[in-house]
Design a protein around this motif. Structure first.
Motif, short mmCIF file in Angstrom:
data_model
loop_
_atom_site.label_atom_id
_atom_site.label_comp_id
_atom_site.label_asym_id
_atom_site.label_seq_id
_atom_site.Cartn_x
_atom_site.Cartn_y
_atom_site.Cartn_z
N GLU A 23 0.80 -1.22 0.00
CA GLU A 23 0.00 0.00 0.00
C GLU A 23 0.83 1.27 0.00
OE1 GLU A 23 -0.88 0.66 4.75
OE2 GLU A 23 -2.32 -0.48 3.59
N ARG A 24 2.12 1.21 0.36
CA ARG A 24 2.92 2.44 0.45
C ARG A 24 2.99 3.17 -0.89
NH1 ARG A 24 8.42 1.84 -1.01
NH2 ARG A 24 8.99 -0.30 -1.62
N LEU A 57 -0.19 5.14 -1.22
CA LEU A 57 -0.21 6.30 -0.33
C LEU A 57 0.70 7.43 -0.82
CD1 LEU A 57 -0.23 4.45 3.11
CD2 LEU A 57 -2.13 5.61 1.97
N LYS A 58 1.54 7.17 -1.81
CA LYS A 58 2.34 8.24 -2.40
C LYS A 58 1.52 9.10 -3.35
CE LYS A 58 6.89 6.03 -2.13
NZ LYS A 58 8.05 5.52 -2.91
N HIS A 100 -2.24 8.90 -3.28
CA HIS A 100 -3.58 9.12 -2.74
C HIS A 100 -3.51 9.50 -1.26
CE1 HIS A 100 -5.82 7.87 -6.26
NE2 HIS A 100 -5.15 6.73 -6.33
N SER A 101 -4.45 10.30 -0.85
CA SER A 101 -4.56 10.69 0.55
C SER A 101 -4.75 9.46 1.44
CB SER A 101 -5.74 11.65 0.72
OG SER A 101 -6.23 11.65 2.03
N ALA A 102 -4.07 9.46 2.58
CA ALA A 102 -4.21 8.34 3.51
C ALA A 102 -5.65 8.23 4.00
CB ALA A 102 -3.25 8.51 4.69
N TYR A 157 -7.61 6.53 1.19
CA TYR A 157 -7.29 5.11 1.04
C TYR A 157 -7.88 4.29 2.19
CZ TYR A 157 -4.69 0.76 1.23
OH TYR A 157 -4.36 -0.57 1.31
N HIS A 158 -7.69 4.76 3.40
CA HIS A 158 -8.16 3.98 4.55
C HIS A 158 -9.69 3.97 4.64
CE1 HIS A 158 -4.24 2.96 6.00
NE2 HIS A 158 -3.85 4.22 6.02
N ARG A 183 -7.86 12.33 -3.62
CA ARG A 183 -8.82 11.94 -2.60
C ARG A 183 -10.23 11.78 -3.17
NH1 ARG A 183 -9.43 14.51 2.12
NH2 ARG A 183 -11.69 14.34 1.95
#
Length: 598
Positions: A297-298, A301-302, A304-306, A309-310, A400
């Motif tokens: 997933e890292r 996350l580069k 897309h907003s955390a 994603y979460h 996002r």
């Protein structure tokens, strides 16, 4: 581990840089009389045909990535249709192990595939009157014997082997390999080829008078070839017809895509899209499917907003089979107080009402990112062309926001990955604007984003894709939108691609990522244009002429009756142009040595 013969198209990727550095070492070891500039100029030769007068083709014999044991460097003239073998060399520890033959066979195949009249090269003489030292003459005999096994023999009855200086020793024969065919070499053709070799390659050594003298000495028609002297008959005259695996398009298929299947009327982003493409492209012989790696997933996350994603992970994974959430409330006015109910909160991260959230969509989107990243990694490791055949698509997914059937921006993830190795360009060739990568890279100058699409006044996503959106901050001038009218001709589209290509060349990237859509074709249910298979081929040819390592990531395209044929046609043009990026009229170039191949 067996040797792999890999064509090196450029010096852009880290793997190719390492390979070329080793090739320079072998060149220096095997040809100590050659100037250092000969090795240093290899990357420029690969990309600057105009300067050097030929298209340069480089093959490396590897045991593992970058572990080069030998190489062959070939000069191709697409106007006169001949190849000249400039160097073939094997590292000292591998000499005599058959690797030279493997490299030579690959060169012969390339010359045949390019439609050449034959393969030419120089070989030092076995005549005592021309080669006075016996130890040197024995080496010359061994080389001539080697080439006779392929039917390659010196041209006779000419003054090609006339020393440049009176009394000079070991002037080279001009050797001709007819590639297993029985076609005679005509005199006028041979004269032009000799003029090209001596003028372009040895112009600083050979005076115009010398070149004219050698040309005019070709009087026999057809040209006479020396009979076999060291073997009774050629043993390897035939040329293999199969495209080497290392030069095919590296194909990464999101094989688990079919878990994401929304069985609702009008939902055109269906599994049959991938199957329709595979049915057409696999029989072509241009592709080799490679195993997809898992990247984690890292990398998501580069780009897309955390929070985004979460949220998708939290809402999608607990869902039961067949359960979906469609956004229907869009609480955009109060960013500080998003709804607590996860299903209601969907509209907080979405741009439309027709892209559902469910467990399988999330998992399939993760797989699509892995495919795109695997394709990017293949470019870093030296592949020239890679294709991530994925669904769901991704180019509408912003930092996002999801929507337009897109959840994670696979192409943007690949571009971000490649940006660690140098500048990147993205050329979005989907009918719809690539708003996702525009949003993700809008303030960056290392990743140029270009999109050719239907104007947002009539085409999804409607709110972005205007010409005045050029980037911000450092990224100002690094986003180019080329919106086109609702109805266009194939020439209109090509003109826009040419404009895009000019901007990409200005950016001078090391890699090109193409979010590719088949929805520009006629009768696509989501578009208004009418491009045909031939148009897709022409578009691919233009993209290939950029002469860059290319990753194509599948985006839209929903006319499944035509989709596969159009994708195959695009790759046909891309592949052919990338192997020979444009036949040009070139100016002569000079070299200060006339070494023979080994």
């Amino acid at each position: 581990m067996v040797f792999r013969i890999r064509r090196i198209f450029d010096g852009l990727s880290p793997a190719n840089e390492k390979a070329i550095a080793r090739i320079r070492e072998i060149l220096k070891e095997q040809f100590p009389g050659v100037s250092p500039e000969e090795g240093e100029s290899i990357p420029e030769k690969l990309r600057n045909q105009l300067k050097y007068g030929f298209q340069t083709i480089l093959f490396a014999a590897e045991k593992g990535p970058g572990n080069v044991h030998g190489f062959a460097l070939v000069l191709h003239d697409p106007i006169l249709k001949f190849c000249y073998l400039d160097f073939v060399a094997v590292a000292g520890r591998d000499a005599g192990g058959g690797l030279g033959g493997i490299l030579y066979e690959r060169v012969r195949k390339e010359a045949l595939d390019l439609g050449c009249v034959g393969l030419f090269f120089e070989c030092l003489p076995d005549d005592p009157g021309l080669s006075r030292e016996e130890p040197v003459r024995k080496q010359n005999i061994a080389r001539l014997r080697f080439y006779e096994r392929y039917g390659a023999v010196p041209i006779t009855g000419t003054k090609y082997e006339t020393p440049l200086e009176p009394g000079g020793d070991n002037p080279p024969y001009l050797v001709f390999d007819g590639l297993g065919r029985k076609q005679p070499l005509r005199r006028e053709k041979a004269r032009l080829i000799v003029a090209a070799i001596l003028g372009k390659k040895y112009g600083s050594l050979c005076s115009p008078e010398y070149i004219r003298m050698v040309m005019e000495s070709f009087r026999d028609d057809p040209v006479k070839l020396r009979p076999l002297k060291y073997v009774s008959e050629p043993r390897h005259a035939a040329v293999a017809a199969v495209l080497p695996e290392s030069e095919r398009v590296a194909l990464f298929v999101n094989r688990d895509h079919a878990i994401h299947h929304v069985r609702e009327r009008g939902y055109v982003e269906s599994p049959v899209r991938v199957e329709a493409i595979l049915k057409e492209i696999l029989p072509s012989g241009l592709f080799t499917e490679k195993k997809t790696r898992h990247f984690g997933e890292r990398h998501i996350l580069k780009i897309h907003s955390a929070v985004f994603y979460h949220y998708l992970r939290k809402v999608c994974l607990p869902m039961q089979e067949g359960e979906s959430v469609y956004p229907y409330v869009f609480p955009v006015r109060n960013a500080a107080r998003p709804p607590q109910d996860l299903s209601v909160r969907a509209g907080y991260f979405c741009m439309d009402t027709f892209t559902p959230l469910n467990r399988n969509a999330f998992l399939a989107a993760l797989g699509a990112v892995d495919c795109a990243l695997s394709g990017a990694r293949a470019l870093v490791e030296g592949r020239h062309l890679a294709y991530a055949l994925v669904r769901p698509p991704g180019h509408h997914a912003e930092r996002r926001l999801f929507g337009g059937f897109c959840y994670f921006n696979s192409a943007a993830a690949a571009a971000e990955y490649l940006s660690a190795f140098g500048r990147v360009a993205m050329l979005d060739m989907d009918y719809h604007h690539g708003n996702g990568q525009q949003d993700i890279f809008f303030s960056r100058k290392d990743v140029l984003t270009v999109s050719v699409h239907g104007h947002p006044r009539f085409a999804y996503p409607y709110f972005s894709g205007f010409e005045d959106e050029k980037g911000e901050g450092e990224g100002r001038g690094y986003n180019l939108n080329l919106p086109l009218p609702e109805h266009i001709t194939a020439q209109d589209y090509l003109d826009a691609l040419r404009r895009a290509s000019r901007r990409i060349k200005e950016h001078a990237p090391r890699f090109l990522v193409i979010p590719f859509g088949g929805d520009t074709c006629r009768k696509d249910p989501t578009g208004t244009w009418a491009l045909t298979a031939k148009d897709f081929e022409n578009n691919g040819r233009l993209a290939g002429a950029l002469d860059l390592p290319v990753l194509v990531v599948q985006e839209g395209g929903y006319n499944t009756r035509l989709l596969g044929e159009n994708v195959r046609s695009f790759f046909k043009g891309l592949f052919e142009a990338s192997r020979s990026p444009g036949a040009r009229l070139w100016s002569p170039a000079s070299r200060d040595k006339r070494p023979e191949p080994r």
